[in-house]
Motif scaffolding. Structure first.
Motif, PDB file in Angstrom:
ATOM      1  N   ALA A  93      42.495  39.486  40.436  1.00 50.81           N
ATOM      2  CA  ALA A  93      43.512  40.470  40.830  1.00 50.81           C
ATOM      3  C   ALA A  93      43.393  41.754  40.003  1.00 50.81           C
ATOM      4  O   ALA A  93      43.486  42.862  40.547  1.00 50.81           O
ATOM      5  CB  ALA A  93      44.914  39.864  40.688  1.00 50.81           C
ATOM      6  N   GLU A  96      40.264  43.677  41.131  1.00 47.12           N
ATOM      7  CA  GLU A  96      40.474  44.380  42.407  1.00 47.12           C
ATOM      8  C   GLU A  96      41.395  45.591  42.245  1.00 47.12           C
ATOM      9  O   GLU A  96      41.223  46.593  42.932  1.00 47.12           O
ATOM     10  CB  GLU A  96      41.045  43.424  43.450  1.00 47.12           C
ATOM     11  N   GLY A  97      42.344  45.515  41.359  1.00 45.42           N
ATOM     12  CA  GLY A  97      43.281  46.617  41.163  1.00 45.42           C
ATOM     13  C   GLY A  97      42.761  47.735  40.277  1.00 45.42           C
ATOM     14  O   GLY A  97      43.398  48.780  40.156  1.00 45.42           O
ATOM     15  N   GLU A  99      40.193  49.694  40.598  1.00 48.55           N
ATOM     16  CA  GLU A  99      39.505  50.794  41.288  1.00 48.55           C
ATOM     17  C   GLU A  99      38.143  51.076  40.652  1.00 48.55           C
ATOM     18  O   GLU A  99      37.773  52.220  40.378  1.00 48.55           O
ATOM     19  CB  GLU A  99      40.383  52.037  41.326  1.00 48.55           C
TER      20      GLU A  99
END
Length: 155
Positions: A93, A96-97, A99
């Protein structure tokens, strides 16, 4: 182990090494590039990763096949394996967050003029572009690969 090792920090470090495919760290392949620190305030040891230059390489790490002894012992115990799986899911997570593709592209754009203007380097523009494409593919594919590994193991 939890009496002498800050196991919460260890799980985080291991999950990040797995997520980044850090094959040259404590948990995988070489068992290298780490330091051990004793925190007198907690009387526990912490493993601090270093030398993160061997990361973001597709196919270089199977997160469920560590060579670091602590990780191997952890996966042998169902409760510990589940704790690692939960921390690995958190790492996915965060990955993916973060960037990362946008950051990679921005850094590459800054480097292109330097690569182009530096004949005689150990790599050329084509190799640079290929490495950038491979890194972008790793960033795109890695979360799905890690999730598939979690599912395959029942997590």
């Amino acid at each position: 182990m939890t009496q002498i090792l800050d196991f919460d920090r260890y799980l985080s470090m291991w999950a990040v090494e797995a997520m980044l495919a850090h094959w040259d760290g404590y948990s995988y392949d070489v068992v290298n590039n780490y330091r051990v620190y004793h925190d007198p305030s907690t009387d526990r040891w912490t493993i601090i990763p270093s030398g993160l230059d061997q990361t973001f390489q597709a196919g270089s790490v199977d997160e469920w096949s560590p060579t670091g002894r602590i990780a191997q012992r952890c996966l042998a115990e169902p409760a510990c394996a589940a704790a690692f799986a939960a921390r690995l899911r958190e790492a996915v997570a965060v990955f993916e967050g973060a960037e990362l593709e946008a950051a990679r592209a921005a850094i590459a754009a800054q480097l292109v003029p330097l690569v182009t203007a530096a004949p005689g380097r150990e790599f050329d523009r084509g190799e640079f572009d290929q490495a950038q494409a491979e890194t972008a593919q790793f960033i795109y594919a890695r979360p799905g690969q890690v999730r598939a590994g979690l599912v395959a193991r029942g997590f």
